[in-house]
Scaffold this active site. Structure first.
Site, PDB file in Angstrom:
ATOM      1  N   GLY A 249      19.729   8.220 -34.841  1.00 44.52           N
ATOM      2  CA  GLY A 249      19.094   9.071 -33.839  1.00 44.52           C
ATOM      3  C   GLY A 249      19.794   8.976 -32.499  1.00 44.52           C
ATOM      4  O   GLY A 249      19.824   9.940 -31.729  1.00 44.52           O
ATOM      5  N   ALA A 250      20.362   7.808 -32.239  1.00 47.45           N
ATOM      6  CA  ALA A 250      21.032   7.626 -30.958  1.00 47.45           C
ATOM      7  C   ALA A 250      22.231   8.571 -30.823  1.00 47.45           C
ATOM      8  O   ALA A 250      22.579   8.988 -29.721  1.00 47.45           O
ATOM      9  CB  ALA A 250      21.471   6.173 -30.798  1.00 47.45           C
TER      10      ALA A 250
ATOM     11  N   GLY B   1       0.813  -1.220   0.000  1.00 43.32           N
ATOM     12  CA  GLY B   1       0.000   0.000   0.000  1.00 43.32           C
ATOM     13  C   GLY B   1       0.842   1.264   0.000  1.00 43.32           C
ATOM     14  O   GLY B   1       1.753   1.442  -0.796  1.00 43.32           O
ATOM     15  N   GLY B   2       0.519   2.150   0.952  1.00 48.18           N
ATOM     16  CA  GLY B   2       1.222   3.428   1.030  1.00 48.18           C
ATOM     17  C   GLY B   2       2.712   3.261   1.275  1.00 48.18           C
ATOM     18  O   GLY B   2       3.511   4.150   0.942  1.00 48.18           O
TER      19      GLY B   2
HETATM   20  C1  HXC Z   1      -2.819  -2.875  10.967  1.00 50.15           C
HETATM   21  C2  HXC Z   1      -1.269  -4.497  10.478  1.00 50.15           C
HETATM   22  C3  HXC Z   1      -1.231  -4.067   9.116  1.00 50.15           C
HETATM   23  C4  HXC Z   1      -2.064  -2.973   8.748  1.00 50.15           C
HETATM   24  C5  HXC Z   1       0.137  -5.713   9.354  1.00 50.15           C
HETATM   25  N1  HXC Z   1      -0.414  -5.515  10.552  1.00 50.15           N
HETATM   26  N2  HXC Z   1      -0.359  -4.848   8.456  1.00 50.15           N
HETATM   27  N3  HXC Z   1      -2.057  -3.896  11.380  1.00 50.15           N
HETATM   28  N4  HXC Z   1      -2.837  -2.414   9.699  1.00 50.15           N
HETATM   29  N5  HXC Z   1      -2.049  -2.486   7.493  1.00 50.15           N
HETATM   30  C6  HXC Z   1      -0.150  -6.266  11.780  1.00 50.15           C
HETATM   31  C7  HXC Z   1      -0.688  -7.667  11.698  1.00 50.15           C
HETATM   32  O1  HXC Z   1      -2.046  -7.686  12.077  1.00 50.15           O
HETATM   33  C8  HXC Z   1       0.201  -8.390  12.708  1.00 50.15           C
HETATM   34  O2  HXC Z   1      -0.263  -8.102  13.978  1.00 50.15           O
HETATM   35  C9  HXC Z   1       1.535  -7.674  12.546  1.00 50.15           C
HETATM   36  O3  HXC Z   1       1.227  -6.421  11.926  1.00 50.15           O
HETATM   37  C10 HXC Z   1       2.490  -8.434  11.668  1.00 50.15           C
HETATM   38  O4  HXC Z   1       1.832  -8.758  10.449  1.00 50.15           O
HETATM   39  P1  HXC Z   1       1.834 -10.232   9.829  1.00 50.15           P
HETATM   40  O5  HXC Z   1       0.735 -10.288   8.826  1.00 50.15           O
HETATM   41  O6  HXC Z   1       1.849 -11.246  10.908  1.00 50.15           O
HETATM   42  O7  HXC Z   1       3.256 -10.271   9.130  1.00 50.15           O
HETATM   43  P2  HXC Z   1       3.668 -10.893   7.737  1.00 50.15           P
HETATM   44  O8  HXC Z   1       3.098 -12.285   7.615  1.00 50.15           O
HETATM   45  O9  HXC Z   1       5.143 -10.745   7.630  1.00 50.15           O
HETATM   46  O10 HXC Z   1       2.962 -10.026   6.610  1.00 50.15           O
HETATM   47  C11 HXC Z   1       3.272  -8.665   6.491  1.00 50.15           C
HETATM   48  C12 HXC Z   1       2.306  -8.002   5.463  1.00 50.15           C
HETATM   49  C13 HXC Z   1       0.836  -8.350   5.877  1.00 50.15           C
HETATM   50  C14 HXC Z   1       2.598  -8.554   4.077  1.00 50.15           C
HETATM   51  C15 HXC Z   1       2.592  -6.516   5.477  1.00 50.15           C
HETATM   52  O11 HXC Z   1       0.666  -8.062   7.263  1.00 50.15           O
HETATM   53  C16 HXC Z   1      -0.176  -7.598   5.083  1.00 50.15           C
HETATM   54  O12 HXC Z   1      -0.493  -7.945   3.947  1.00 50.15           O
HETATM   55  N6  HXC Z   1      -0.747  -6.545   5.706  1.00 50.15           N
HETATM   56  C17 HXC Z   1      -1.820  -5.797   5.129  1.00 50.15           C
HETATM   57  C18 HXC Z   1      -1.348  -5.000   3.981  1.00 50.15           C
HETATM   58  C19 HXC Z   1      -2.389  -4.065   3.453  1.00 50.15           C
HETATM   59  O13 HXC Z   1      -3.296  -4.487   2.728  1.00 50.15           O
HETATM   60  N7  HXC Z   1      -2.340  -2.798   3.892  1.00 50.15           N
HETATM   61  C20 HXC Z   1      -3.289  -1.763   3.559  1.00 50.15           C
HETATM   62  C21 HXC Z   1      -2.821  -1.139   2.284  1.00 50.15           C
HETATM   63  S1  HXC Z   1      -3.806   0.182   1.791  1.00 50.15           S
HETATM   64  P3  HXC Z   1      -0.290  -9.217  15.116  1.00 50.15           P
HETATM   65  O14 HXC Z   1      -0.761  -8.487  16.337  1.00 50.15           O
HETATM   66  O15 HXC Z   1      -1.224 -10.274  14.655  1.00 50.15           O
HETATM   67  O16 HXC Z   1       1.122  -9.718  15.219  1.00 50.15           O
HETATM   68  C22 HXC Z   1      -2.833   1.527   1.892  1.00 50.15           C
HETATM   69  C23 HXC Z   1      -3.452   2.759   1.327  1.00 50.15           C
HETATM   70  C24 HXC Z   1      -2.460   3.814   0.948  1.00 50.15           C
HETATM   71  O17 HXC Z   1      -1.776   1.487   2.373  1.00 50.15           O
HETATM   72  C25 HXC Z   1      -2.806   4.520  -0.313  1.00 50.15           C
HETATM   73  C26 HXC Z   1      -1.991   4.030  -1.500  1.00 50.15           C
HETATM   74  C27 HXC Z   1      -2.123   4.898  -2.738  1.00 50.15           C
END
Ligand code: HXC
Length: 510
Positions: A404-405, A169-170
């Site tokens: 051109g290069a 994401g961000g």
């Molecule tokens: C809250 C989060 C989180 C999130 C991870 N955690 N991502 N908490 N918000 N976005 C927490 C998990 O719940 C977990 O907590 C701990 O962090 C570790 O994560 P894991 O999943 O156990 O680790 P891992 O298996 O290594 O995976 C990491 C990861 C995955 C690939 C980053 O966590 C993931 O896919 N997260 C979500 C990503 C996502 O979709 N984010 C939103 C994007 S939208 P616990 O307590 O269980 O240990 C965005 C918008 C921006 O960003 C705008 C863009 C233009």
């Protein structure tokens, strides 16, 4: 009073623990350092001044009011790299996966604002899962604030991102708007959406590594500029890069003492070019023999290897190098090489880093794959970038400069200030064989005639002298004197001034 000091120390100690010892151990078990350990390695010893250690999020949904951790998942502050001020933020994966809340975003934007105000580089160390899902739009708003500042600072201060864990994401879009992205092999990933979402939406099964590992982003997508084996190596290389970069777009390049004689000659360069014009040679050898102490920091080393981009120094001052690489696809310009070099040229131009171009290019790569992929637009990016550049441009044609290069690679016509050629240079519309087959098509059946025409064409055009006779080449130089000639040219060009008409900004073909 003593009590208060003790209480402060306690609060600090608690904040320094981030998500706690268990999560720190898990971080180490994955081969990753913690946010604070990373900052320690990036900055000079004891130079880190931390801000906002006690900031907490303010969300109450989903039980978050009972889950507050001081610092809220990001460590921010400033310090020095070899004595020069650098601002830094490091995502703490042990706290809510380093995800960004409104409060976390405010910590980052405070650092971004200070870096911009102080006109100093900013480094982001990423290991985080994007917007904090429990906060919803407050987190999205926070990212918007970060993104906007990335853009406002672009071209004013260097912005560097290091991807050191899974990032989504961000936490990939903010890096994408910075100047350089580095990754750590086998444990850092960048994707907009992770493998689970991919499976749901497109039914593709991919691993994190296949979707967004360092190999993908340094060889296929070109999102990342370099990859290193571990956190320590990545951070040490970022320190090395910072040493090459100006602090901002007004300061000019840093100058470090050099013990390498700028007038040093290198006789081995006189035999670098093979007798057979179709035989490759390694252009990196020339770069390494020209720069101070053979110290060259390559950018995008593993992507579009037919062009080389990177930083070196001459007389202790940073220079950007762009060079065709005859070892890969004969050094041809294709879409990928053009985009890679264009972005590098624009970075150098934005930060007043002079550019030296080494040219050996047989032309643009023909074919449907290239044309359908937008070669015209991508090639135009490089032409545009060089043409708009106002920094000193020194070009050395070592061998081929075809079609051109020739124009594109910092020729005199588009703004080259000092254009040299080696005696082995061949400056022409195309190679002799191709040229003869077009202009003497009626003789194609007659091998003797074609051979004679080819010889005639080679004698007339396959040299630097037709261009030199017109002043398109300022001088034909001895290869062994290349470093000295470049050093003198750069010294002469140090105070170059160029006037351009006012405009809001240009419209580079994107
Ligand atoms: C809250 C989060 C989180 C999130 C991870 N955690 N991502 N908490 N918000 N976005 C927490 C998990 O719940 C977990 O907590 C701990 O962090 C570790 O994560 P894991 O999943 O156990 O680790 P891992 O298996 O290594 O995976 C990491 C990861 C995955 C690939 C980053 O966590 C993931 O896919 N997260 C979500 C990503 C996502 O979709 N984010 C939103 C994007 S939208 P616990 O307590 O269980 O240990 C965005 C918008 C921006 O960003 C705008 C863009 C233009």
């Amino acid at each position: 009073m003593k009590d208060m000091l003790e209480r402060l120390e306690e609060r600090r100690a608690q904040a320094r623990l981030g998500g706690g010892t268990k999560r720190i151990e898990a971080q180490h078990a994955r081969g990753k350092l913690t946010a604070r350990e990373r900052i320690e390695l990036l900055l000079d010893r004891n130079s880190f001044e931390e801000f906002d250690m006690f900031v907490e999020h303010r969300s109450t949904d989903f039980g978050m009011d009972k889950a507050k951790i001081p610092g809220d998942g990001v460590v921010t502050g400033w310090g020095t790299v070899n004595g020069r001020t650098v601002f830094v933020f490091a995502k703490d994966f042990t706290v809510f996966g380093g995800s960004l809340s409104e409060a976390h975003a405010q910590k980052i934007t405070k650092i971004q604002d200070m870096a911009l105000k102080m006109r100093a580089p900013i480094v982001g160390l990423f290991d985080a899962g994007g917007a904090r899902i429990q906060e919803g739009v407050a987190a999205l708003g926070g990212y918007g604030e970060v993104f906007k500042r990335n853009v406002i600072a672009s071209g004013v201060i260097p912005q560097i991102s290091v991807i050191m864990g899974p990032c989504a994401g961000g936490d990939v879009y903010s890096p994408a708007m910075t100047d350089f992205i580095f990754m750590v092999r086998d444990r850092s990933y960048m994707f907009v959406t992770g493998p689970d979402v991919v499976k749901t939406v497109t039914n593709e099964t991919v691993t994190s590594e296949e979707l967004g590992g360092a190999k993908v982003h340094t060889t296929k997508s070109s999102v990342a500029d370099g990859a290193y084996d571990n956190d320590v190596e990545a951070l040490l290389q970022v320190r090395r890069l910072i040493d090459f970069l100006p602090a901002n777009n007004m300061d000019g390049v840093p100058e470090i003492p050099s013990f390498d004689d700028p007038a040093r000659t290198d006789e081995s360069l006189d035999t670098l070019i093979p007798d057979n014009p179709n035989k490759p040679y390694d252009m990196k050898e020339l770069i390494l023999k020209v720069v101070d102490e053979a110290d060259f920091f390559e950018i995008q080393e593993s992507y579009a290897k037919n062009i080389i981009t990177g930083f070196g120094r001459v007389e202790g001052r940073t220079v950007g190098f762009v060079a065709n690489q005859p070892m890969v696809l004969a050094g041809v310009l294709d879409s990928d090489a053009s985009r890679k070099a264009a972005r590098f040229v624009r970075f150098c131009d934005a930060f007043s880093i002079p550019i030296v171009t080494f040219e050996d290019v047989p032309g643009f790569l023909p074919g449907t794959a290239q044309e359908y992929g937008g070669l015209i637009k991508h090639g135009a990016k490089l032409l545009f970038a060089y043409s708009e550049a106002t920094v000193p441009l020194v070009t050395v044609i070592t061998r081929k400069a075809f079609g051109g290069a020739y124009d594109v690679m910092a020729s005199k016509h588009i703004g080259g200030d000092v254009n040299y050629a080696w005696p082995t240079a061949q400056i022409a519309v195309m190679g002799a064989k191709g040229a003869v087959e077009i202009i003497f098509r009626q003789d194609i059946g007659d091998a003797d005639k074609i051979a004679a025409r080819t010889k005639e064409y080679e004698d007339r055009f396959m040299s630097p002298f037709v261009a030199a006779e017109r002043g398109y080449i300022d001088e034909v130089i001895m290869p062994h004197s290349t470093r000295r000639r470049i050093a003198r040219a750069l010294a002469m060009l140090r105070h170059k001034e160029t006037e351009r008409p006012w405009k809001k900004h240009d419209n580079i073909p994107l």
